[in-house]
Design a protein around this motif. Structure first.
Motif, mmCIF file in Angstrom:
data_model
loop_
_atom_site.group_PDB
_atom_site.id
_atom_site.type_symbol
_atom_site.label_atom_id
_atom_site.label_comp_id
_atom_site.label_asym_id
_atom_site.label_seq_id
_atom_site.Cartn_x
_atom_site.Cartn_y
_atom_site.Cartn_z
ATOM 1 N N ILE A 24 0.845 -1.200 0.000
ATOM 2 C CA ILE A 24 0.000 0.000 0.000
ATOM 3 C C ILE A 24 0.872 1.239 0.000
ATOM 4 O O ILE A 24 0.618 2.192 -0.739
ATOM 5 N N ALA A 25 1.907 1.248 0.820
ATOM 6 C CA ALA A 25 2.817 2.398 0.873
ATOM 7 C C ALA A 25 3.444 2.646 -0.498
ATOM 8 O O ALA A 25 3.552 3.790 -0.945
ATOM 9 N N GLY A 26 3.847 1.587 -1.176
ATOM 10 C CA GLY A 26 4.425 1.730 -2.508
ATOM 11 C C GLY A 26 3.408 2.251 -3.514
ATOM 12 O O GLY A 26 3.703 3.126 -4.322
ATOM 13 N N TYR A 27 2.199 1.709 -3.466
ATOM 14 C CA TYR A 27 1.136 2.143 -4.372
ATOM 15 C C TYR A 27 0.841 3.630 -4.197
ATOM 16 O O TYR A 27 0.643 4.355 -5.163
ATOM 17 N N LEU A 28 0.839 4.080 -2.931
ATOM 18 C CA LEU A 28 0.551 5.489 -2.638
ATOM 19 C C LEU A 28 1.799 6.367 -2.708
ATOM 20 O O LEU A 28 1.713 7.563 -2.486
ATOM 21 N N LEU A 38 -5.624 12.604 0.488
ATOM 22 C CA LEU A 38 -7.077 12.656 0.366
ATOM 23 C C LEU A 38 -7.442 12.352 -1.079
ATOM 24 O O LEU A 38 -6.910 12.970 -2.007
ATOM 25 N N PHE A 39 -8.326 11.376 -1.244
ATOM 26 C CA PHE A 39 -8.766 10.977 -2.569
ATOM 27 C C PHE A 39 -10.243 11.296 -2.734
ATOM 28 O O PHE A 39 -11.026 11.128 -1.810
ATOM 29 N N LEU A 40 -10.589 11.742 -3.919
ATOM 30 C CA LEU A 40 -11.973 12.038 -4.261
ATOM 31 C C LEU A 40 -12.254 11.372 -5.597
ATOM 32 O O LEU A 40 -11.571 11.659 -6.595
ATOM 33 N N ASP A 41 -13.213 10.475 -5.613
ATOM 34 C CA ASP A 41 -13.539 9.718 -6.824
ATOM 35 C C ASP A 41 -12.313 9.041 -7.425
ATOM 36 O O ASP A 41 -12.110 9.043 -8.635
ATOM 37 N N GLY A 42 -11.452 8.503 -6.560
ATOM 38 C CA GLY A 42 -10.278 7.773 -7.013
ATOM 39 C C GLY A 42 -9.098 8.623 -7.428
ATOM 40 O O GLY A 42 -8.067 8.101 -7.830
ATOM 41 N N LEU A 46 -5.296 15.924 -2.410
ATOM 42 C CA LEU A 46 -4.511 16.585 -1.366
ATOM 43 C C LEU A 46 -3.460 15.606 -0.863
ATOM 44 O O LEU A 46 -3.755 14.428 -0.669
ATOM 45 N N ARG A 47 -2.248 16.113 -0.676
ATOM 46 C CA ARG A 47 -1.182 15.308 -0.073
ATOM 47 C C ARG A 47 -0.305 16.228 0.764
ATOM 48 O O ARG A 47 0.142 17.269 0.311
ATOM 49 N N GLU A 48 -0.088 15.814 1.976
ATOM 50 C CA GLU A 48 0.849 16.478 2.875
ATOM 51 C C GLU A 48 1.730 15.379 3.449
ATOM 52 O O GLU A 48 1.253 14.274 3.736
ATOM 53 N N ALA A 49 3.000 15.670 3.634
ATOM 54 C CA ALA A 49 3.906 14.651 4.151
ATOM 55 C C ALA A 49 4.957 15.267 5.065
ATOM 56 O O ALA A 49 5.232 16.457 5.002
ATOM 57 N N ARG A 50 5.503 14.387 5.876
ATOM 58 C CA ARG A 50 6.592 14.671 6.802
ATOM 59 C C ARG A 50 6.198 15.679 7.868
ATOM 60 O O ARG A 50 5.727 15.309 8.908
ATOM 61 N N LYS A 56 -2.753 24.624 8.090
ATOM 62 C CA LYS A 56 -2.815 24.535 6.628
ATOM 63 C C LYS A 56 -3.664 23.341 6.219
ATOM 64 O O LYS A 56 -4.491 23.435 5.313
ATOM 65 N N LEU A 57 -3.495 22.222 6.909
ATOM 66 C CA LEU A 57 -4.291 21.041 6.622
ATOM 67 C C LEU A 57 -5.772 21.331 6.850
ATOM 68 O O LEU A 57 -6.615 20.984 6.030
ATOM 69 N N ARG A 58 -6.087 21.996 7.953
ATOM 70 C CA ARG A 58 -7.485 22.367 8.229
ATOM 71 C C ARG A 58 -8.043 23.251 7.115
ATOM 72 O O ARG A 58 -9.160 23.028 6.646
ATOM 73 N N ASP A 59 -7.282 24.253 6.699
ATOM 74 C CA ASP A 59 -7.731 25.162 5.638
ATOM 75 C C ASP A 59 -7.956 24.419 4.329
ATOM 76 O O ASP A 59 -8.968 24.631 3.645
ATOM 77 N N ASP A 60 -7.027 23.543 3.969
ATOM 78 C CA ASP A 60 -7.152 22.781 2.725
ATOM 79 C C ASP A 60 -8.357 21.850 2.769
ATOM 80 O O ASP A 60 -9.118 21.761 1.803
ATOM 81 N N LEU A 61 -8.536 21.152 3.891
ATOM 82 C CA LEU A 61 -9.678 20.259 4.028
ATOM 83 C C LEU A 61 -10.995 21.028 3.953
ATOM 84 O O LEU A 61 -11.945 20.586 3.311
ATOM 85 N N LYS A 62 -11.044 22.178 4.594
ATOM 86 C CA LYS A 62 -12.265 22.991 4.579
ATOM 87 C C LYS A 62 -12.601 23.424 3.157
ATOM 88 O O LYS A 62 -13.749 23.320 2.720
ATOM 89 N N ARG A 63 -11.600 23.886 2.432
ATOM 90 C CA ARG A 63 -11.815 24.345 1.052
ATOM 91 C C ARG A 63 -12.339 23.197 0.185
ATOM 92 O O ARG A 63 -13.317 23.348 -0.540
#
Length: 71
Positions: A24-28, A38-42, A46-50, A56-63
């Motif tokens: 799964i880690a490799g696939y993603l 975050l995936f929407l319809d496959g 959105l991707r945040e790492a490390r 910022k995550l809250r703002d992006d998710l809200k939008r």
């Protein structure tokens, strides 16, 4: 992460241990931890790492959430 998602009840979350679920880690392409994807319809929308700034995550998710669910 659970605290952040309380504001977005229509988003389903899954926790994957990249060390144990290497396929799964490799696939993603999750080569560092943590990763929030975050995936929407496959499609990844959105991707945040490390180092993930919570506000910022809250703002992006809200939008994204408001754009999709029009709430």
């Amino acid at each position: 992460m659970e605290e952040v998602l309380k504001d977005y009840p229509r988003i389903e979350a899954r926790l994957v241990n990249a060390g144990k679920a290497t396929e799964i880690a490799g696939y993603l392409m999750a080569f560092t931890v943590p990763v929030v994807a975050l995936f929407l319809d496959g499609k990844e929308v959105l991707r945040e790492a490390r180092f993930i700034p919570v506000e910022k995550l809250r703002d992006d998710l809200k939008r994204i959430y408001e754009g999709v669910f029009d709430e």
